[in-house]
Design a protein around this motif. Structure first.
Motif, mmCIF file in Angstrom:
data_model
loop_
_atom_site.group_PDB
_atom_site.id
_atom_site.type_symbol
_atom_site.label_atom_id
_atom_site.label_comp_id
_atom_site.label_asym_id
_atom_site.label_seq_id
_atom_site.Cartn_x
_atom_site.Cartn_y
_atom_site.Cartn_z
ATOM 1 N N THR A 1 0.837 -1.214 0.000
ATOM 2 C CA THR A 1 0.000 0.000 0.000
ATOM 3 C C THR A 1 0.865 1.255 0.000
ATOM 4 O O THR A 1 0.563 2.229 -0.702
ATOM 5 N N MET A 2 1.952 1.227 0.769
ATOM 6 C CA MET A 2 2.865 2.376 0.756
ATOM 7 C C MET A 2 3.403 2.577 -0.668
ATOM 8 O O MET A 2 3.444 3.707 -1.173
ATOM 9 N N LEU A 3 3.791 1.499 -1.333
ATOM 10 C CA LEU A 3 4.345 1.622 -2.688
ATOM 11 C C LEU A 3 3.288 2.130 -3.671
ATOM 12 O O LEU A 3 3.599 2.899 -4.580
ATOM 13 N N GLN A 4 2.054 1.705 -3.450
ATOM 14 C CA GLN A 4 0.956 2.180 -4.307
ATOM 15 C C GLN A 4 0.802 3.712 -4.160
ATOM 16 O O GLN A 4 0.682 4.428 -5.144
ATOM 17 N N LEU A 5 0.828 4.185 -2.917
ATOM 18 C CA LEU A 5 0.706 5.626 -2.672
ATOM 19 C C LEU A 5 1.899 6.375 -3.270
ATOM 20 O O LEU A 5 1.751 7.445 -3.861
ATOM 21 N N LEU A 6 3.065 5.776 -3.110
ATOM 22 C CA LEU A 6 4.294 6.383 -3.654
ATOM 23 C C LEU A 6 4.190 6.514 -5.184
ATOM 24 O O LEU A 6 4.513 7.571 -5.745
ATOM 25 N N CYS A 7 3.714 5.458 -5.839
ATOM 26 C CA CYS A 7 3.605 5.491 -7.309
ATOM 27 C C CYS A 7 2.587 6.538 -7.749
ATOM 28 O O CYS A 7 2.818 7.270 -8.710
ATOM 29 N N GLN A 8 1.474 6.626 -7.021
ATOM 30 C CA GLN A 8 0.465 7.644 -7.378
ATOM 31 C C GLN A 8 1.070 9.042 -7.281
ATOM 32 O O GLN A 8 0.933 9.869 -8.159
ATOM 33 N N ARG A 9 1.778 9.258 -6.194
ATOM 34 C CA ARG A 9 2.342 10.586 -5.952
ATOM 35 C C ARG A 9 3.431 10.928 -6.973
ATOM 36 O O ARG A 9 3.582 12.076 -7.357
ATOM 37 N N CYS A 10 4.178 9.912 -7.377
ATOM 38 C CA CYS A 10 5.316 10.148 -8.286
ATOM 39 C C CYS A 10 4.938 9.895 -9.750
ATOM 40 O O CYS A 10 5.831 9.787 -10.591
ATOM 41 N N ARG A 11 3.628 9.809 -10.037
ATOM 42 C CA ARG A 11 3.194 9.458 -11.407
ATOM 43 C C ARG A 11 3.839 10.336 -12.481
ATOM 44 O O ARG A 11 4.256 9.824 -13.526
ATOM 45 N N PRO A 12 3.980 11.656 -12.283
ATOM 46 C CA PRO A 12 4.594 12.475 -13.342
ATOM 47 C C PRO A 12 6.020 12.019 -13.688
ATOM 48 O O PRO A 12 6.538 12.366 -14.740
ATOM 49 N N TYR A 13 6.628 11.266 -12.811
ATOM 50 C CA TYR A 13 8.026 10.855 -13.026
ATOM 51 C C TYR A 13 8.140 9.341 -13.184
ATOM 52 O O TYR A 13 9.206 8.766 -12.939
ATOM 53 N N ALA A 14 7.045 8.706 -13.605
ATOM 54 C CA ALA A 14 7.008 7.237 -13.653
ATOM 55 C C ALA A 14 8.137 6.665 -14.506
ATOM 56 O O ALA A 14 8.625 5.566 -14.233
ATOM 57 N N ASP A 15 8.558 7.400 -15.531
ATOM 58 C CA ASP A 15 9.617 6.886 -16.412
ATOM 59 C C ASP A 15 10.986 6.862 -15.720
ATOM 60 O O ASP A 15 11.925 6.268 -16.238
ATOM 61 N N ARG A 16 11.082 7.508 -14.562
ATOM 62 C CA ARG A 16 12.374 7.509 -13.844
ATOM 63 C C ARG A 16 12.284 6.747 -12.527
ATOM 64 O O ARG A 16 13.177 6.842 -11.684
ATOM 65 N N LEU A 17 11.189 6.016 -12.361
ATOM 66 C CA LEU A 17 10.963 5.347 -11.075
ATOM 67 C C LEU A 17 10.755 3.846 -11.234
ATOM 68 O O LEU A 17 10.012 3.403 -12.103
ATOM 69 N N GLN A 18 11.432 3.094 -10.393
ATOM 70 C CA GLN A 18 11.192 1.646 -10.284
ATOM 71 C C GLN A 18 10.844 1.365 -8.836
ATOM 72 O O GLN A 18 11.404 2.017 -7.933
ATOM 73 N N THR A 19 9.988 0.393 -8.620
ATOM 74 C CA THR A 19 9.685 0.019 -7.231
ATOM 75 C C THR A 19 9.904 -1.481 -7.048
ATOM 76 O O THR A 19 9.812 -2.255 -8.008
ATOM 77 N N LEU A 20 10.173 -1.839 -5.834
ATOM 78 C CA LEU A 20 10.420 -3.239 -5.516
ATOM 79 C C LEU A 20 9.791 -3.510 -4.154
ATOM 80 O O LEU A 20 10.165 -2.862 -3.162
ATOM 81 N N GLN A 21 8.835 -4.436 -4.118
ATOM 82 C CA GLN A 21 8.218 -4.753 -2.832
ATOM 83 C C GLN A 21 8.965 -5.916 -2.199
ATOM 84 O O GLN A 21 8.689 -7.100 -2.474
ATOM 85 N N THR A 22 9.892 -5.572 -1.367
ATOM 86 C CA THR A 22 10.667 -6.586 -0.647
ATOM 87 C C THR A 22 11.351 -5.914 0.544
ATOM 88 O O THR A 22 11.298 -4.695 0.698
ATOM 89 N N SER A 23 11.998 -6.724 1.359
ATOM 90 C CA SER A 23 12.731 -6.138 2.479
ATOM 91 C C SER A 23 14.037 -5.531 1.980
ATOM 92 O O SER A 23 14.734 -6.122 1.151
ATOM 93 N N ALA A 24 14.364 -4.375 2.516
ATOM 94 C CA ALA A 24 15.645 -3.735 2.191
ATOM 95 C C ALA A 24 16.802 -4.656 2.571
ATOM 96 O O ALA A 24 17.905 -4.542 2.028
ATOM 97 N N LEU A 25 16.536 -5.579 3.477
ATOM 98 C CA LEU A 25 17.595 -6.476 3.932
ATOM 99 C C LEU A 25 17.870 -7.569 2.907
ATOM 100 O O LEU A 25 18.862 -8.291 3.019
#
Ligand SMILES: C[S@@+](CC[C@H](N)C(=O)[O-])C[C@H]1O[C@@H](n2cnc3c(N)ncnc32)[C@H](O)[C@@H]1O
Length: 214
Positions: free
Chosen positions: A76-100
């Motif tokens: 859900t956090m990533l979904q909100l992040l993608c919505q907010r960053c939509r104008p820059y979608a071509d420069r954004l990748q997301t990964l749903q996993t642990s940073a570890l």
């Protein structure tokens, strides 16, 4: 070996922003953004646990050549992040996993962890710092914000109670098992980063720092 369960920030993702304003007003926003205008141009950012993307959208706006990989365990956090960053979608990748669990692809020249390292234990933070150091080159910057012990001793007990209550709230709401603030300074230093800037709020209870890879 059994791993402790991951905290589930999905449960509070949509309320997170408002809970933050209600408890600390604009203090966390100001802390995250404090060094934003002073960051030199960067090309590859790795942003861990950014939550709903309020910082990332500002960063992408300011830095037109920056590509970012946002890593978070919460869908859900990533979904909100993608919505907010939509104008820059071509420069954004997301990964749903642990940073570890990540192996950074390429070599990020900017790492960002705002109020995220406090979700880790000290051994987890030590491991993360060493892993990231292995995948970065000298000059890489690490921008972080977090809670810490305030400088005046007289305030430390009060601050400790406040931090304890924050951890208790996160434990109830997300299942986070961490109970003490880790020490990012010892981890980053040992992993080969030097602190080059720091800004305190509330006598150091909240701070932001920039570290640079040696
Ligand atoms: C306390 S919130 C901080 C959000 C935002 N960075 C801020 O400045 O307020 C922690 C964030 O880290 C994420 N998170 C927690 N543990 C994680 C992990 N091991 N790996 C990646 N993300 C994690 C949560 O889903 C949440 O989005």
């Amino acid at each position: 070996m059994t791993c402790p369960p991951q905290p589930d920030f999905d449960r509070i993702a949509r309320l997170y922003r408002w809970a933050e304003y209600l408890t600390l007003g604009p203090l966390l926003v100001r802390t995250r953004n404090h060094f934003l205008s002073q960051l030199p141009p960067r090309h590859r950012a790795l942003i861990l646990g950014d939550g709903d993307g309020r910082f990332l959208v500002r960063l992408l706006t300011r830095q037109p050549h920056l590509h970012a990989l946002a890593v978070d365990t919460s869908a859900t956090m990533l979904q909100l992040l993608c919505q907010r960053c939509r104008p820059y979608a071509d420069r954004l990748q997301t990964l749903q996993t642990s940073a570890l669990a990540i192996t950074p692809n390429g070599s990020p020249d900017l790492i960002i962890t705002h109020f995220f390292l406090d979700c880790l234990t000290q051994p987890q933070l030590d491991t993360l710092s060493l892993n990231l150091a292995t995948h970065t080159t000298p000059g890489t910057l690490w921008l972080l914000s977090d809670f810490g012990p305030p400088r005046p001793r007289a305030l430390r007990l009060l601050a400790a109670l406040y931090i304890r209550s924050l951890y208790l709230a996160f434990r109830i709401l997300t299942g986070l098992r961490v109970t003490h603030l880790p020490n990012p300074q010892t981890s980053l230093q040992a992993a080969g980063f030097d602190r080059i800037a720091r800004h305190d709020r509330l006598f150091g209870l909240i701070y932001t720092e920039i570290w640079q890879r040696r």
